[in-house]
Design a protein around this motif. Structure first.
Motif, short mmCIF file in Angstrom:
data_model
loop_
_atom_site.label_atom_id
_atom_site.label_comp_id
_atom_site.label_asym_id
_atom_site.label_seq_id
_atom_site.Cartn_x
_atom_site.Cartn_y
_atom_site.Cartn_z
N SER A 228 0.86 -1.18 0.00
CA SER A 228 0.00 0.00 0.00
C SER A 228 0.89 1.22 0.00
CB SER A 228 -0.86 0.05 1.26
OG SER A 228 -1.87 -0.89 1.20
N PHE A 247 0.15 4.90 9.75
CA PHE A 247 0.23 4.77 8.29
C PHE A 247 -1.15 5.02 7.71
CE2 PHE A 247 -0.53 2.29 4.45
CZ PHE A 247 0.40 2.90 3.61
N VAL A 332 -8.19 -2.39 14.54
CA VAL A 332 -6.83 -2.00 14.18
C VAL A 332 -5.89 -3.14 14.59
CG1 VAL A 332 -4.98 -0.34 14.55
CG2 VAL A 332 -7.34 0.44 14.31
N LEU A 333 -5.06 -3.58 13.66
CA LEU A 333 -4.20 -4.73 13.90
C LEU A 333 -2.82 -4.28 14.35
CD1 LEU A 333 -5.16 -6.69 10.66
CD2 LEU A 333 -6.13 -6.93 12.96
N TYR A 336 0.15 -4.47 11.51
CA TYR A 336 0.04 -3.87 10.18
C TYR A 336 0.38 -2.39 10.31
CZ TYR A 336 -1.55 -2.73 5.53
OH TYR A 336 -1.58 -2.31 4.23
N GLY A 339 0.39 -0.14 13.66
CA GLY A 339 -0.51 -0.58 14.72
C GLY A 339 -1.39 0.54 15.25
N VAL A 341 -4.04 4.00 13.76
CA VAL A 341 -4.59 4.73 12.61
C VAL A 341 -5.08 6.10 13.02
CG1 VAL A 341 -5.35 2.56 11.57
CG2 VAL A 341 -7.00 3.97 12.78
N VAL A 344 -10.66 8.63 10.13
CA VAL A 344 -11.36 9.64 9.34
C VAL A 344 -12.77 9.11 9.10
CG1 VAL A 344 -11.30 10.99 7.20
CG2 VAL A 344 -9.15 10.20 8.22
N ASP A 348 -14.02 6.72 5.90
CA ASP A 348 -13.59 5.34 6.07
C ASP A 348 -14.69 4.60 6.84
OD1 ASP A 348 -10.96 3.41 6.19
OD2 ASP A 348 -12.26 3.15 7.94
N ARG A 446 1.40 -5.99 3.47
CA ARG A 446 0.70 -7.01 4.21
C ARG A 446 1.66 -8.15 4.61
NH1 ARG A 446 -4.24 -6.29 4.76
NH2 ARG A 446 -4.19 -4.70 3.16
C1 ANZ Z 1 -6.91 7.23 7.11
C2 ANZ Z 1 -7.89 6.85 6.09
C3 ANZ Z 1 -8.89 7.60 5.52
C4 ANZ Z 1 -7.69 5.55 5.66
C5 ANZ Z 1 -9.68 7.04 4.58
C6 ANZ Z 1 -8.45 4.93 4.72
C7 ANZ Z 1 -9.47 5.68 4.16
P1 ANZ Z 1 -4.59 -0.77 3.11
O1 ANZ Z 1 -5.09 -0.17 1.82
O2 ANZ Z 1 -5.17 -2.09 3.40
O3 ANZ Z 1 -3.11 -0.68 3.26
N1 ANZ Z 1 -4.88 1.16 8.68
C8 ANZ Z 1 -3.59 1.50 8.80
N2 ANZ Z 1 -2.98 0.70 9.70
C9 ANZ Z 1 -3.90 -0.18 10.12
C10 ANZ Z 1 -3.89 -1.23 11.05
N3 ANZ Z 1 -2.80 -1.56 11.73
N4 ANZ Z 1 -5.04 -1.92 11.27
C11 ANZ Z 1 -6.17 -1.60 10.59
N5 ANZ Z 1 -6.24 -0.58 9.71
C12 ANZ Z 1 -5.12 0.12 9.48
O4 ANZ Z 1 -5.23 0.13 4.27
C13 ANZ Z 1 -4.58 1.26 4.76
C14 ANZ Z 1 -5.57 1.99 5.58
O5 ANZ Z 1 -5.99 1.13 6.63
C15 ANZ Z 1 -4.96 3.21 6.24
O6 ANZ Z 1 -5.45 4.41 5.62
C16 ANZ Z 1 -5.63 3.21 7.59
O7 ANZ Z 1 -6.82 3.95 7.39
C17 ANZ Z 1 -5.94 1.79 7.84
F1 ANZ Z 1 -10.65 7.75 4.01
O8 ANZ Z 1 -5.97 6.16 7.14
B1 ANZ Z 1 -6.49 4.98 6.43
#
Ligand code: ANZ
Length: 846
Positions: A228, A247, A332-333, A336, A339, A341, A344, A348, A446
Motif C-alpha cells: 500500500s 500509516f 486496528v491490527l 500492520y 498498529g 490509525v 477519518v 472510512d 501485508r
Molecule cells: C486514514 C484513512 C482515511 C484511511 C480514509 C483509509 C481511508 P490498506 O489499503 O489495506 O493498506 N490502517 C492502517 N494501519 C492499520 C492497522 N494496523 N489496522 C487496521 N487498519 C489500518 O489500508 C490502509 C488503511 O488502513 C490506512 O489508511 C488506515 O486507514 C488503515 F478515508 O488512514 B487509512
C-alpha cells in the motif's frame, strides 16, 4: 502374436530402464539444456491420484523437450521432513526416521512403476543430514547478513499440533491448515527470516513472469505481499515526548482525522494506557482479554460490531491543531502499518462505524457530491448507546446514513488542500508534512517476516548455541551438520516446547567461543526452508563441500518449467523466490527468479468432489494401475482436458485409454515392411495425416494442449487401420511411417507401450524416448480439399468437398446447384447470399 499384456510390458521395461538409465543427465553433453521440474512429494503415504496427474503431465513436457533434441534434466526427490511424517510416527509409536524412509521406499517403487523419465541418480531427501546440513549453512549465511533474527512476538499457535504456524498456514476461517484447530495467539521468542526486506523485489519481479505463470498465481502473490502506498504521519500525544506514527493511504483526508485508534494488543497501547487512570486501565485490561480470543479474520471482518475502549490520552492533529481522543479498538491490527490509525470517520467505513458506536466527531473533507455537510457536531447517545441524530442533518451525510463517503471528489474544509483533487491533495499534504517534520511518503506491506521456528522434532536443527551470557553463537561451519539426536527416550508428543530440549546429551554443549557450558537452540526449521532451494541441489546432489555448485547451477537454472499443484501458489513459491534473491545477493546465483514458467495442474475429483477416505470416494492409484495399467492412467490424465482443469475420474475412461493403446499396439505387430523401406512410395493420403500430426503436435504440446495431441494420435491410428484393412495393406511404406510416428507420439504419454511398439518395429525399444521428433514434409501439408458448409437460413443443408483455392463465385454456384439446398429452398425467394470461400455459404430465404 502375443496379446497386449500390460503387466508383462511393465516388468520388462522397468528392468531395461533401471539398467540403461536413459534419463541420466550427462553433464558433458553440449546440447541446449532444459530443466523440467515437478514439485517433489511428501512421503506421507503411497502415491495418490493427484501425484499421478502432476507427474504424468510434467513428464509429457520433459519427454517432449528430450524429443526436440534438448539435454533435459528431470529430477525427483522427497520433501521428507515435517509434521505429516512426525504425527504419523507419534501415532504409530515408531521412529519418524524409520517411518519416513519406509514410506519413501514405497513411493519410490510406485514412482518407478509409474515411469516418469526421472534421472534416478539425483534423488535427494531433505531429511538426510547431507541435505539439511545446507539448510543450516543457508541459515547461518542469512544470520550473518541480518536476514535471520529472533524476536518476541505474538505468534499463531496451533493448540492441537502444539506448534507455531506461519500466517500463511492459517486458513481464512482462522483454523490451522494442518490440524484444522482454531488458531490462537501466543507470545514466544522465535526465529524469523526477513522476507519483508525483499517485499518490493518480490512484487516487482512478478511482472517478469507475466504470461509464463498462471495469472491467478501472480495475483495471489501480489495480494499476499499487499503493498500500500501512502504516508506516515507523526502525531503529538499530550503529555508524552515521543510521537505516535500512523500509516495512511489517504493522507489527503488528514483534516478529517478526528480521533486516533491504536491496536489493543500493541506495545503502544500498553504504553499509552499506563499513564491513564485506574478506571481506564482496568477497562482496557478487560478489553484486551476479550480481544485475544478473536481471530485475525474476525477482527478484520466488516460486519462485526465495532468495539473499543478509550485510552485516556489525547493526540493533536498536526494540520488543524485539534485534539483527537485516542482509543484502542480491535479493528486496528498490531502488526500492520504502525498498529495505529488516524480515524477519518467521514471517509472510512470502519472508522465511521466506530464513531457512530462511541459518539465521536465526524468531519467531511471530501466533496463527493453526496453530502456537503461540513463539521458535524458531537452527538448525544441514547440509553442504548445509539447516536441521537439532530433533525437538521442533511439527508446524505455519513452520520445519518451510516455510509462513509469513499468516492472521489474535491477536498473541502481542508485549509490549503481545499479545492484540490485527491491525487494533488496527497502530493500537497505530503509536502506540507515533510516540510514541518510531521510525516513523509511511505509504503506498507501485508507481508510479514517469515517465522521459521518450529517446536517439533522432525526438522532441521537451528544451528545456534545460546551462551550462558545470553549471546546467540552461530555453530561454526566446520561443525555442521548439527545432527538430530536419536529419538530413543525422547517424548515427541507436542507440548509447546521443542522435544529436542529434553535431549540432555544433545542440547548441552560447550560454547563455541570458550567451551563454557551452553545450550543448543532446540527449535527446528519450518520445512518450507527445505523446499525453498532444493531445485539447486539437484544439480550436484552429492556435493559434500557445498550446497550447490554455482557454475553448474547457473548453467542449468532457473528451472524452465515447474509443474505442481495450485495449493503451493503462495507459500512455497514465495519462499523459493525469496531465497533465490537472497542467494543472488550473496553472490551465488546469477538469476533472481527460480522458475521461469509454471504450470498448475487441476485436481483429480470423483463425482465432482475432492477424493478423501472420509467421503468414501477414494480411488487409489495402485488399484487403477492394477486394473488398467500405467500407460492407460497416464494417457487418461493427459487426455482428460486442459491440464489446469480439474479431472473428474468418474467422467473419464481409463478403460477407453487402455483399449486405444491396445489398438495402437496391435498395428506395430502388423507392419510388414522393413525399417529401410522408402516412405515416399507409400499411400499419399495416409502420409498427409501422418505429416499433419508431425507438424502440429509440437505446437500443441508447447501450448499444453496434451488432450488435443492425444485426439490427433487417435485419428492417426484410425487412418492407419483403414489402410491396413482396406487399402494397400500392412506392407505399405506409409503404414510403417505412420506407425513409427504413433510410437514417437505415444512415447510422451505411454512409455511402456511406445517402447514395445518401437522394438516390434525393429529398433532398440529403449531408444524411442531419446529418438528425435521427425520433421514434417511441408509438401505433404498442402490441403488438397476442404469442406465447405452450405447453410440455408443458418441451418446446415449440405457439405461440399472443394479446392482450398475456389473462388467465391464458383463456390456460390456449386452451393446453388446442390440438390439438398434446392430442396430446402423450395419455392421461397432468395433474399441474400453470404459467401466465405472456401468454407461457408449462407443463403437467406423468405
Ligand atoms: C486514514 C484513512 C482515511 C484511511 C480514509 C483509509 C481511508 P490498506 O489499503 O489495506 O493498506 N490502517 C492502517 N494501519 C492499520 C492497522 N494496523 N489496522 C487496521 N487498519 C489500518 O489500508 C490502509 C488503511 O488502513 C490506512 O489508511 C488506515 O486507514 C488503515 F478515508 O488512514 B487509512
Amino acid at each position: 502374436e502375443r496379446e497386449y499384456d500390460v503387466a508383462r510390458l511393465q516388468r520388462k521395461w522397468q528392468a531395461v530402464w533401471e539398467e540403461a538409465k536413459p534419463f541420466a543427465v550427462d553433464p558433458a553433453d553440449k546440447r541446449p539444456r532444459k530443466y523440467i521440474l515437478d514439485m517433489f512429494p511428501y512421503p506421507s503415504g503411497d502415491l495418490h491420484m493427484g501425484h499421478a496427474e502432476g507427474y504424468a503431465l510434467g513428464d509429457v513436457i520433459a519427454r517432449y523437450w528430450r524429443q526436440q533434441g534438448f539435454n533435459v534434466l528431470h529430477p525427483i526427490g522427497w520433501d521428507s521432513f515435517g509434521l505429516p511424517a512426525e504425527n504419523a510416527a507419534i501415532k504409530r509409536g515408531v521412529d519418524p526416521r524409520e517411518w519416513t524412509y519406509a514410506n519413501i521406499e514405497q513411493q519410490k517403487q510406485s514412482m518407478k512403476l509409474y515411469a516418469p523419465s526421472f534421472d534416478w541418480d539425483r534423488v535427494l531427501h531433505t531429511s538426510d543430514p547431507e541435505y539439511y546440513k545446507w539448510n543450516q549453512w543457508l541459515f547461518l549465511a542469512m544470520y550473518e547478513k541480518g536476514l535471520a533474527y529472533r524476536k518476541d512476538s505474538w505468534v499463531n499457535w496451533d493448540p492441537v499440533d502444539q506448534t507455531v504456524l506461519a500466517n500463511e498456514q492459517v486458513l481464512a476461517d482462522g483454523t490451522s491448515e494442518r490440524s484444522g484447530a482454531v488458531v490462537v495467539k501466543k507470545k514466544l521468542t522465535q526465529w524469523y527470516f526477513k522476507i519483508t526486506d525483499y517485499a518490493d523485489r518480490l512484487l516487482d519481479d512478478l511482472n517478469q513472469l507475466e504470461g509464463r505463470w498462471p495469472t491467478k498465481v501472480l495475483n495471489m502473490q501480489r495480494n499476499w505481499i499487499g503493498r500500500s502506498i501512502g504516508a506516515d504521519v507523526h502525531f503529538t500525544i499530550e503529555g508524552r515526548d515521543e510521537k505516535v506514527t500512523v500509516f495512511t493511504t489517504r493522507p489527503d483526508t488528514l483534516y478529517g482525522a478526528t480521533f486516533m485508534v491504536v491496536a489493543p494488543d500493541s506495545d503502544l497501547a500498553a504504553e499509552l494506557v499506563a499513564e491513564a487512570t485506574d478506571d481506564v486501565r482496568e477497562r482496557f485490561a478487560e478489553y484486551l482479554t476479550q480481544v485475544q480470543k478473536a481471530t485475525e479474520i474476525e477482527r478484520q471482518s466488516s460486519d462485526r460490531p465495532k468495539t473499543g475502549v478509550p485510552l485516556g490520552r489525547v493526540a493533536v492533529n498536526p494540520l488543524t491543531g485539534d485534539p483527537m481522543p485516542v482509543w484502542a479498538a480491535d479493528y486496528v491490527l498490531a502488526d500492520y502499518g504502525h498498529g495505529a490509525v488516524m480515524a477519518v470517520p467521514a471517509h472510512d467505513q470502519r472508522d465511521l462505524d466506530f464513531a457512530r458506536a462511541y459518539d465521536l466527531p465526524v468531519r467531511v473533507v471530501v466533496d463527493t457530491n453526496a453530502a456537503v455537510t461540513g463539521v458535524i457536531p458531537k452527538l448525544e447517545l441514547d440509553e442504548d448507546g445509539q447516536a441521537i441524530l439532530p433533525d437538521d442533518l442533511p439527508e446524505l451525510n455519513p452520520l445519518a446514513t451510516g455510509v462513509a463517503l469513499t468516492g472521489e471528489g474535491r477536498l473541502m474544509n481542508s485549509g490549503p488542500l481545499t479545492g484540490l483533487s485527491k491525487s494533488n491533495a496527497i502530493k500537497r499534504v505530503i509536502e506540507l508534512l515533510e516540510a514541518s517534520g510531521d510525516g513523509k511518503a511511505a509504503k506498507t506491506y501485508r507481508l510479514r517476516d517469515w517465522l521459521i521456528s518450529r517446536q517439533r522434532f522432525w526438522g532441521t536443527p537451528i544451528p545456534i548455541v545460546h551462551g550462558a551470557d545470553g549471546a546467540e553463537v552461530p555453530v561454526p561451519l566446520d561443525q555442521l551438520p548439527v545432527l538430530l539426536p536419536p529419538t530413543e527416550g525422547l517424548d515427541l508428543k507436542p507440548k509447546g516446547s521443542s522435544p529436542l530440549g529434553a535431549a540432555a546429551d544433545w542440547v548441552n554443549v560447550p560454547d563455541p567461543r570458550d567451551g563454557s557450558p551452553a545450550r543448543r537452540d532446540a527449535d527446528t526449521m519450518d520445512t518450507f526452508v527445505d523446499s525453498s532451494w532444493y531445485f539447486l541441489r539437484f544439480l550436484s546432489p552429492n556435493d559434500a563441500d557445498k550446497a550447490f555448485d554455482p557454475a553448474v547451477v547457473n548453467r542449468w537454472a532457473p528451472v524452465d518449467q515447474y509443474v505442481g499443484g495450485v495449493e503451493h501458489a503462495i507459500l512455497h513459491l514465495l519462499y523459493a523466490r525469496f531465497i533465490t534473491k537472497v542467494l543472488f545477493d550473496l553472490g551465488h546465483l546469477d538469476f533472481t527468479e527460480p522458475f521461469s514458467a509454471l504450470l498448475n495442474q487441476g485436481m483429480v475429483l470423483q463425482d465432482g468432489a475432492k477424493m478423501s477416505k472420509s467421503k468414501g470416494n477414494l480411488v487409489t492409484l495402485s488399484e487403477e494401475i492394477e486394473k488398467h495399467g500405467v500407460d492407460a492412467i497416464r494417457l487418461t490424465m493427459a487426455f482428460a482436458g486442459p491440464p489446469e482443469d480439474d479431472i473428474d475420474w468418474a467422467d473419464v475412461s481409463a478403460a477407453g485409454s487402455a483399449k486405444f493403446l491396445a489398438r495402437a499396439f496391435r498395428l506395430s505387430g502388423e507392419v510388414s515392411s522393413s525399417p529401410d523401406v522408402v516412405w515416399a512410395d507409400g499411400d499419399q493420403a495416409l502420409r498427409r495425416v501422418t505429416h499433419r500430426f508431425l507438424a502440429e503436435a509440437p505446437g500443441l504440446t508447447e501450448a499444453f494442449k496434451f488432450n488435443v495431441v492425444v485426439a490427433r494420435l487417435m485419428e492417426l491410428v484410425n487412418a492407419i487401420r483403414k489402410v491396413v484393412d482396406s487399402g494397400a495393406g500392412a506392407g505399405d511404406p506409409a503404414v510403417r511411417e505412420a506407425v513409427e510416428t504413433v510410437a514417437l507420439g505415444l512415447s510422451l504419454f505411454a512409455p511402456y507401450t511406445a517402447s514395445e511398439m518401437w522394438e516390434k518395429l525393429g529398433y532398440e525399444g529403449v531408444s524411442v524416448a531419446t529418438h528425435g521428433w521427425r520433421k514434417a514434409d511441408s509438401t505433404l501439408l498442402v490441403e488438397t480439399s476442404v469442406t465447405a458448409v452450405v447453410q440455408v437460413n443458418g441451418k446446415v443443408r449440405d457439405r461440399l468437398e472443394v479446392s482450398p483455392k475456389i473462388s467465391s463465385d464458383e463456390l456460390e454456384a456449386l452451393a446453388r446447384a446442390s440438390a439438398a439446398v434446392q430442396r430446402s429452398i423450395g419455392d421461397k425467394e432468395i433474399v441474400n447470399v453470404i459467401v466465405r470461400a472456401p468454407r461457408l455459404v449462407n443463403i437467406a430465404v423468405k
